[in-house]
Each structure stands twice: as C-alpha cells, then as structure tokens.
Design an enzyme around this catalytic site. Structure first.
Site, short mmCIF file in Angstrom:
data_model
loop_
_atom_site.label_atom_id
_atom_site.label_comp_id
_atom_site.label_asym_id
_atom_site.label_seq_id
_atom_site.Cartn_x
_atom_site.Cartn_y
_atom_site.Cartn_z
CE1 TYR A 113 -4.13 -20.95 4.45
CE2 TYR A 113 -4.72 -18.98 5.71
CZ TYR A 113 -3.79 -19.72 4.99
OH TYR A 113 -2.52 -19.24 4.83
CB THR A 121 -6.08 -3.35 9.70
OG1 THR A 121 -6.92 -4.43 9.34
CG2 THR A 121 -5.57 -3.62 11.11
CG ASP A 122 -11.23 -4.58 8.13
OD1 ASP A 122 -10.12 -5.16 8.24
OD2 ASP A 122 -12.10 -4.93 7.31
CD GLU A 123 -6.94 -8.42 9.41
OE1 GLU A 123 -6.42 -9.21 10.20
OE2 GLU A 123 -6.67 -8.38 8.20
CE1 TYR A 142 -1.28 -6.17 10.59
CE2 TYR A 142 -3.48 -7.04 10.22
CZ TYR A 142 -2.53 -6.08 9.98
OH TYR A 142 -2.81 -5.01 9.16
CE LYS A 198 -1.84 -1.48 11.63
NZ LYS A 198 -0.81 -0.60 11.02
CB ILE A 211 -0.95 0.00 1.22
CG1 ILE A 211 -1.84 -1.24 1.20
CG2 ILE A 211 -1.80 1.27 1.25
CD1 ILE A 211 -2.62 -1.50 2.48
P1 NAD Z 1 3.41 -4.60 3.58
O1 NAD Z 1 3.77 -5.73 4.48
O2 NAD Z 1 3.27 -4.85 2.11
O3 NAD Z 1 4.50 -3.43 3.73
C1 NAD Z 1 5.00 -3.02 4.96
C2 NAD Z 1 6.22 -2.15 4.71
O4 NAD Z 1 6.71 -1.73 6.00
C3 NAD Z 1 7.36 -2.89 4.01
O5 NAD Z 1 7.90 -2.09 2.98
C4 NAD Z 1 8.37 -3.13 5.11
O6 NAD Z 1 9.71 -3.17 4.65
C5 NAD Z 1 8.11 -1.94 6.02
N1 NAD Z 1 8.51 -2.21 7.41
C6 NAD Z 1 8.22 -3.31 8.14
N2 NAD Z 1 8.81 -3.23 9.36
C7 NAD Z 1 9.46 -2.03 9.39
C8 NAD Z 1 10.23 -1.37 10.38
N3 NAD Z 1 10.46 -1.93 11.58
N4 NAD Z 1 10.74 -0.14 10.09
C9 NAD Z 1 10.52 0.43 8.88
N5 NAD Z 1 9.82 -0.17 7.90
C10 NAD Z 1 9.28 -1.39 8.15
O7 NAD Z 1 2.09 -3.99 4.20
P2 NAD Z 1 0.84 -3.31 3.47
O8 NAD Z 1 -0.12 -4.37 3.12
O9 NAD Z 1 1.32 -2.36 2.45
O10 NAD Z 1 0.22 -2.50 4.70
C11 NAD Z 1 0.62 -1.17 4.98
C12 NAD Z 1 -0.16 -0.66 6.18
O11 NAD Z 1 -1.55 -0.69 5.92
C13 NAD Z 1 0.05 -1.48 7.44
O12 NAD Z 1 0.13 -0.60 8.53
C14 NAD Z 1 -1.16 -2.36 7.52
O13 NAD Z 1 -1.47 -2.70 8.85
C15 NAD Z 1 -2.21 -1.45 6.92
N6 NAD Z 1 -3.34 -2.14 6.27
C16 NAD Z 1 -3.12 -3.12 5.34
C17 NAD Z 1 -4.21 -3.72 4.70
C18 NAD Z 1 -4.01 -4.78 3.64
O14 NAD Z 1 -4.99 -5.35 3.15
N7 NAD Z 1 -2.80 -5.07 3.20
C19 NAD Z 1 -5.50 -3.31 5.02
C20 NAD Z 1 -5.69 -2.30 5.97
C21 NAD Z 1 -4.59 -1.71 6.57
P1 TYD Z 2 -5.05 -12.71 3.87
O1 TYD Z 2 -4.83 -12.26 2.47
O2 TYD Z 2 -3.92 -13.34 4.61
O3 TYD Z 2 -5.63 -11.46 4.66
P2 TYD Z 2 -6.29 -11.38 6.17
O4 TYD Z 2 -6.02 -12.63 6.88
O5 TYD Z 2 -5.55 -10.22 6.75
O6 TYD Z 2 -7.74 -11.12 5.94
O7 TYD Z 2 -6.25 -13.75 3.87
C1 TYD Z 2 -7.53 -13.40 3.35
C2 TYD Z 2 -8.48 -14.54 3.65
O8 TYD Z 2 -8.07 -15.69 2.88
C3 TYD Z 2 -8.44 -15.00 5.09
O9 TYD Z 2 -9.77 -15.42 5.45
C4 TYD Z 2 -7.51 -16.20 5.10
C5 TYD Z 2 -7.74 -16.80 3.73
N1 TYD Z 2 -6.58 -17.46 3.09
C6 TYD Z 2 -6.73 -18.72 2.49
O10 TYD Z 2 -7.83 -19.32 2.50
N2 TYD Z 2 -5.64 -19.27 1.88
C7 TYD Z 2 -4.42 -18.65 1.84
O11 TYD Z 2 -3.45 -19.23 1.28
C8 TYD Z 2 -4.29 -17.36 2.44
C9 TYD Z 2 -2.97 -16.64 2.43
C10 TYD Z 2 -5.40 -16.80 3.04
#
Ligand code: NAD
Ligand code: TYD
Length: 351
Positions: free
Chosen positions: A214, A131-133, A157, A161, A12
């Site tokens: 899963y 996150t919504d989690e 996780y 958060k 993101i």
């Molecule tokens: P990601 O895992 O793809 O990226 C995380 C980034 O943070 C990486 O570039 C990593 O190198 C960096 N990082 C990790 N530890 C670090 C540290 N100690 N110091 C500096 N940098 C560090 O994550 P993402 O999916 O892009 O998520 C970004 C943010 O958005 C997170 O805070 C996550 O909780 C939040 N978020 C993610 C989702 C989703 O669906 N992916 C949804 C809602 C909120």
């Molecule tokens: P994920 O992408 O890990 O996001 P989150 O757990 O943060 O929602 O998983 C999305 C959903 O898919 C979650 O219900 C777990 C499920 N899942 C599988 O069924 N198989 C997989 O290999 C993974 C990674 C996730």
C-alpha cells in the site's frame, strides 16, 4: 477453574487455547466462537479431543445467547479475544465491527457481572485482549505507545476496539468488575488468515501472484510472534494486577517495504529460487484510506513487572512462519478455497 475463551478458533485465540489446554490440564477451557470467515476449527485439530477442552458455537453480539451461556456454564474467568480484526474490512463494513467488538464486549461484561457480583468477585477475572492501534498513529521518531498514551483511534477497527476498552474499564470503575487488559502490536505466525500482510504475502509469493504494497510501503509496524503473544496473555492472566493494562510488543519495528523484501528473500531461500525472484512480484498499489503511519510499543511494564519477554527474534520467527506455511499448503489451500468451512460445519454439528 473454568475459563471461557472467546474467539478461540481465530489466529491468536487458537494459540491461546492450545497453550492453556496443554499447560493447565486442571483448567476447563471453553472456546466460544461464532466461526465467522476468520474462525477455523482446523487450527485446533491437535487439541480438539483433549478432556479439558470444549467448543461452543455462538455469537457474542447475541445477548440472550450470552446470558444463557453464562447461566449454564458459570465460567470463573473470561479471556476475550473474539473480534472483527481486519482494518481493510472495517473500512468497507464498519457496522460489523460495532456489533461484535462493541456490543459483543458489552454483552460479555454484563453477563460476567450478573453471574459473579452476587457471590462476590473474588477469584474471577475478565481479561480483554486489545490492540496498540487504539493509541493512533506515530511519526517517524523515537516516541512509543505506553500504557498512559491517550487514545486516538483513527480507523473503524481501532475505534471499535478503543470503545470496547473504555467499556471494560467502565465496568471496573462503576461495578467493580475484576478486569485486566492488554494492548498488543501486530502479530504474525502460523494459522494467520491470509488477508493480513505477512500470510497474504507468503500465499501470493508461493503461487506467483503480485504482493500488494500500500502506498510507498513506508508505514511502520511492530511485529510479535503469535506464540509470544500467547505467553504474554498467560502471564497477564495469572500475574497481572487487577484493573491494570499491559502493553505487549516485540521491540521490532519494520517499514512495510523492508519487511516484504526480507520476506521475499526468506521465501526464495526456502524454496530454492534464485535470489531476487520474489522481489519482482512486489507491486505498489493505492494506499489504504486513513492509513496509520507508525505503531511502536513500549513493553517495559510487562517485561519488568511480569518477567515476560519474546522468545524468538524476528528472523527466527519469520523463518518458522515461512516454514510453517510451506509445510502446510493444505491449510492455506483450505482457507483460500473456503473448504475449511466444511470442517467447521462437521466439528460443531450437534453441539
Ligand atoms: P481473527 O480475526 O483471526 O479471529 C477472530 C475470531 O473471533 C474468529 O475465530 C471469529 O470467528 C471470532 N468472532 C468474530 N466475531 C465473533 C462474534 N460475533 N462472536 C463470536 N466469535 C466471533 O483475530 P485475531 O487476529 O486472532 O485477533 C484476536 C484478538 O486480538 C482481537 O480482539 C484483536 O483485536 C486482538 N489483536 C490482534 C492483533 C493482530 O495482530 N492480529 C494484535 C493485537 C490485538
Ligand atoms: P495488516 O496486516 O492489515 O495489519 P494492520 O493494518 O492492522 O497493521 O497490515 C499491516 C501493514 O501492511 C499496514 O501498514 C498495511 C500494509 N499492507 C500492505 O501494504 N499490503 C497489504 O496487502 C496488506 C493486507 C497490508
């Protein structure tokens, strides 16, 4: 304005960095990232030479480094995305999540307060992306998470958060730090590390490997295209109320199995395979421990107050996403082989 964006080399964060670098040429954007396994500077190849962009490698959990960085760079604002973000990893290594998500966030809050408070907080923003989690797990019913839903995190996780969200609000109430928060649902789109469901499934379908579902695949997630999350962050950063929280989602709930089946059909269509080919790769596997059943998010506040809405339907976003992964096999190969780490090393050498 000088904005420190943390985690900008991640999924993101890279979309947020690109949006801000291109849309606001008068802002200076500093991308602070530790380049963990999830950080990939190849995600930002197209903006790495922009005059208003700089990358700094560093760990937010390192207090001395963060204090020194704030003293040296004097950022006006922070958009904090750096985190450990994968639930399955949090189950095997929770302490990494405490370090980055909790201690890292508190280090940033302290540094921002120390820098901004003496001259007054006017013109400063600390924006925490969450996150919504944190809201826990819903039943299969009409209920959705609102900004007032009580926190009930259930995985390491989401607990980390939730903890970081509480610290951010505590710095606002106790020290007056000008904060904003947003809590978003599951993102999908280009540059997503192939450990999360959608990119993992595309990668596995593309290489003819089984796609692990899963449990019974009945869990429900709300999905938002990553570029729409980036525009929501832009809207909250510029127009959101200080001290407020905004829920962000796609009004787009999918049961995992139905989502994977749709994805299989899109991949078959795009690759010219016969209908049903990819679905044969679906494999039911042991469920995740403590697997949250359903997430659903009410985004009416950000829609009504800030006029934000998603720009694409799920069908459009998913088609764009599959197209991107099929056209960027090199990116996927580089990430799955670990070669992207060489690119990272070259990019930050000497900084
Ligand atoms: P990601 O895992 O793809 O990226 C995380 C980034 O943070 C990486 O570039 C990593 O190198 C960096 N990082 C990790 N530890 C670090 C540290 N100690 N110091 C500096 N940098 C560090 O994550 P993402 O999916 O892009 O998520 C970004 C943010 O958005 C997170 O805070 C996550 O909780 C939040 N978020 C993610 C989702 C989703 O669906 N992916 C949804 C809602 C909120
Ligand atoms: P994920 O992408 O890990 O996001 P989150 O757990 O943060 O929602 O998983 C999305 C959903 O898919 C979650 O219900 C777990 C499920 N899942 C599988 O069924 N198989 C997989 O290999 C993974 C990674 C996730």
């Amino acid at each position: 304005m000088k904005i420190l964006i943390t985690g900008g080399a991640g999924f993101i964060g890279s979309h947020v960095v690109r949006l801000f670098v291109m849309k606001y040429p008068n802002y200076q954007i500093i991308n602070l990232d530790a380049l963990t396994y999830a950080g990939n500077l190849e995600n930002l190849r197209d903006v790495e030479g922009a005059p208003n962009y700089r990358f700094v490698k560093g760990d937010i959990a390192d207090q001395a480094f963060i204090d020194e960085l704030f003293a040296r760079e004097e950022p006006d604002a922070v958009i904090h995305l750096a985190a450990e973000s994968h639930v399955d990893r949090s189950i095997t290594d929770p302490m990494a999540f405490v370090k980055t998500n909790v201690i890292g966030t508190v280090n940033l809050l302290n540094a921002a307060r120390n820098l901004w408070q003496p001259g007054g907080y006017a013109g400063h923003t600390f924006y925490h992306v969450s996150t919504d989690e944190v809201y826990g797990s819903l039943d299969f019913g009409p209920e959705m998470f609102t900004e007032d839903t009580a926190y009930d995190p259930r995985s390491p996780y989401s607990a980390s958060k939730a903890s970081s969200d509480h610290f951010v609000r505590a710095w606002h109430h106790t020290y007056g730090l000008p904060i904003k928060l947003s809590n978003c649902s599951n993102n999908y789109g280009p540059n997503h590390f192939p450990e999360k469901l959608i990119p993992l499934a595309i990668h596995r379908l593309r290489t003819g490997q089984p796609v692990p579902v899963y449990g019974k695949g009945e869990n429900v997630r709300d999905w938002l295209f990553v570029k729409d999350h980036a525009t929501a962050i832009d809207a909250v950063f510029h127009n959101g109320k200080l001290g407020d929280t905004y829920n962000i989602g796609g009004v787009n709930e999918w049961q995992n199995l139905k989502l994977i089946e749709l994805l299989c059909d899109v991949v078959d269509e795009k690759t010219g395979q016969g209908p049903g080919t990819s679905r044969r790769l679906i494999k039911f596997v042991t469920d995740r421990a403590g697997h949250d059943m359903r997430y659903a998010i009410d985004s009416s506040k950000i829609m009504n107050e800030l006029g934000w809405k998603p720009s694409v339907t799920f069908e459009q976003g998913l088609a764009q996403t599959v197209d991107w992964y099929l056209a960027n096999e090199e990116w996927l190969n580089s990430v799955t082989s670990g070669a992207y780490q060489d690119y990272n090393t070259k990019q930050y050498a000497g900084r």
